[in-house]
Design an enzyme around this catalytic site. Structure first.
Site, PDB file in Angstrom:
ATOM      1  N   ASP A  41     -14.337 -17.502  75.239  1.00  0.00           N
ATOM      2  CA  ASP A  41     -15.190 -16.934  74.201  1.00  0.00           C
ATOM      3  C   ASP A  41     -14.404 -16.753  72.913  1.00  0.00           C
ATOM      4  O   ASP A  41     -13.174 -16.608  72.929  1.00  0.00           O
ATOM      5  CB  ASP A  41     -15.748 -15.579  74.641  1.00  0.00           C
ATOM      6  CG  ASP A  41     -16.703 -15.692  75.817  1.00  0.00           C
ATOM      7  OD1 ASP A  41     -17.258 -16.784  76.017  1.00  0.00           O
ATOM      8  OD2 ASP A  41     -16.878 -14.683  76.530  1.00  0.00           O
ATOM      9  N   LYS A  42     -15.121 -16.716  71.792  1.00  0.00           N
ATOM     10  CA  LYS A  42     -14.489 -16.543  70.484  1.00  0.00           C
ATOM     11  C   LYS A  42     -13.525 -15.355  70.470  1.00  0.00           C
ATOM     12  O   LYS A  42     -12.413 -15.445  69.965  1.00  0.00           O
ATOM     13  CB  LYS A  42     -15.566 -16.356  69.418  1.00  0.00           C
ATOM     14  CG  LYS A  42     -15.031 -16.034  68.033  1.00  0.00           C
ATOM     15  CD  LYS A  42     -16.163 -15.773  67.053  1.00  0.00           C
ATOM     16  CE  LYS A  42     -15.637 -15.345  65.688  1.00  0.00           C
ATOM     17  NZ  LYS A  42     -16.722 -15.058  64.732  1.00  0.00           N
TER      18      LYS A  42
END
Length: 315
Positions: free
Chosen positions: A135-136
Site C-alpha cells: 500500500d502507498k
C-alpha cells in the site's frame, strides 16, 4: 481548488458534497482522489465517508491524466539487491507502486523505468515487472521481475504462499495472548468500495499470524506473518480483531486516538500520517539460480521515532 463547507449546512458525507460541486467528476473518481490524498480536509487525509459538519476547508488537486505508458522518472531508489532477473528495493512510505487514477507520476514503476532497461511485460504497460504490491502508506521490501520467466516463477511462489513475508505494525490495544492466528474471507466492504472487510459477501481466504513484540500500555508492537496476500489484509485483520493500526486513514480506530492523553504521543501519531505498517522481511527462491534469498530492512524513521518514544515512556 479550495472549498469551504458552509457552516449552516446539514451534515453530509465528503464524497457526496464534492459530487455536487465537481460536476465533471464521477463519485467513484472523487472517492479515488480522496483515498490517494489529492483531496484533503483541514490539511489531512481522510476517508470519503467523512461527515462534514460545517466550516471545514477542503483542498482539491486534480491530477493530470494518466499517460498510456508510464514515463521514466529519475527518482532515487534504495536497491537492496539486483541482477539480470530481478531487483529488490526498500519502498518508502508515501510512494504508490504503479500509476493509476490520481497517481500518474512519482510511482515506483516510474522510478524503475529510469533505473532499469529491462522489466517484465507480464504486468502490462502500467505495471511492468510488478509481482506484488505494498500500500502507498506501507514501507518495506519489494521484489520486481526483470523478465517474464522471473515474473512467472515469482508469481507462482506468491500463489502457493511460499514467500516469507514478515511485517511490523504498531496497533492500539493489548491482546491477552502473546501470539495468535487470524483467518477468514476478505473482500470489498459492503458499503465502502475503498475498504476491504471480513463481512464481504464474496471474499478470498486470508490468514495472518501475529506475535506481540512489545507492550506499551494502550499500544503494542506486533510482528505479523502473511500466509496469504489479500489487499489490505493486515489492516483488515487487525482492525476487525479490535487492534487497529496507528495512523491508519482508512480503517477506523474506534476513538482510540482521541482517548490518548499524552500530547507528545498524539503528535507523533499525527505526524506519521499513514498506517504504522512496515514490510520488514521478504524471502523467496531465486527464479534462475534456485537459491533462497532473504532481505530485511529496519523500520523507517517515522515509525522508529514513535517506537523509541513508547519504549521510553511510562504509559
Amino acid at each position: 481548488m479550495n472549498l469551504v463547507f458552509p457552516v449552516d449546512s446539514e451534515p453530509v458525507r465528503l464524497d457526496l458534497f464534492l459530487s455536487s460541486q465537481l460536476a465533471s467528476e464521477t463519485r467513484s473518481t472523487i472517492q479515488r482522489l480522496i483515498e490517494s490524498g489529492n483531496i484533503m480536509v483541514d490539511g489531512r487525509e481522510v476517508r470519503p465517508s467523512l461527515k462534514l459538519k460545517g466550516g471545514e476547508s477542503i483542498s482539491i488537486q486534480l491530477p493530470e491524466p494518466v499517460a498510456a505508458r508510464p514515463l521514466p522518472e529519475s527518482i532515487p531508489l534504495e536497491v537492496l539487491y539486483e541482477d539480470g532477473d530481478l531487483i529488490v528495493i526498500n519502498k518508502p512510505a508515501g510512494m504508490v507502486v504503479h500509476p493509476g487514477p490520481g497517481n500518474s507520476s512519482g510511482t515506483l514503476v516510474n522510478a524503475l523505468l529510469a533505473h532499469c532497461t529491462d522489466l517484465s511485460g507480464i504486468g502490462g504497460e502500467l505495471r511492468p515487472g510488478i509481482v506484488h504490491r505494498l500500500d502507498k502508506g506501507t514501507s518495506g521490501v519489494m521484489v520486481v521481475a526483470k523478465n517474464d520467466r522471473s515474473h512467472q516463477a515469482l508469481s507462482a511462489q506468491f500463489s502457493v504462499h511460499s514467500i516469507k513475508r514478515i511485517y511490523q505494525a504498531l496497533v492500539y490495544g493489548s491482546p491477552q495472548q502473546d501470539s495468535g492466528r487470524l483467518e477468514g474471507q476478505i473482500g470489498r466492504h459492503p458499503t465502502d468500495r475503498l475498504r476491504r472487510s471480513g463481512l464481504a459477501r464474496q471474499g478470498k481466504h486470508a490468514v495472518t499470524r501475529w506475535r506481540v513484540r512489545g507492550r506499551y500500555g494502550r499500544i503494542c508492537l506486533m510482528e505479523l506473518r502473511l500466509e496469504t496476500g489479500r489487499t489490505h489484509q493486515i489492516r483488515v485483520h487487525m482492525s476487525e480483531a479490535g487492534f487497529p493500526l496507528l495512523g491508519d486513514p482508512l480503517y477506523p480506530d474506534g476513538g482510540r486516538f482521541n482517548n490518548l492523553t499524552d500530547p507528545r504521543l498524539r503528535k507523533l501519531i499525527t505526524t506519521l500520517a499513514r498506517q504504522a505498517l512496515h514490510a520488514r522481511t521478504l524471502g523467496f527462491i531465486h527464479p534462475a539460480s534456485g537459491n533462497y534469498l532473504e532481505f530485511s530492512v529496519d523500520m523507517p524513521a517515522d515509525m522508529a521515532a514513535l517506537l523509541e518514544y513508547l519504549e521510553g515512556s511510562p504509559l
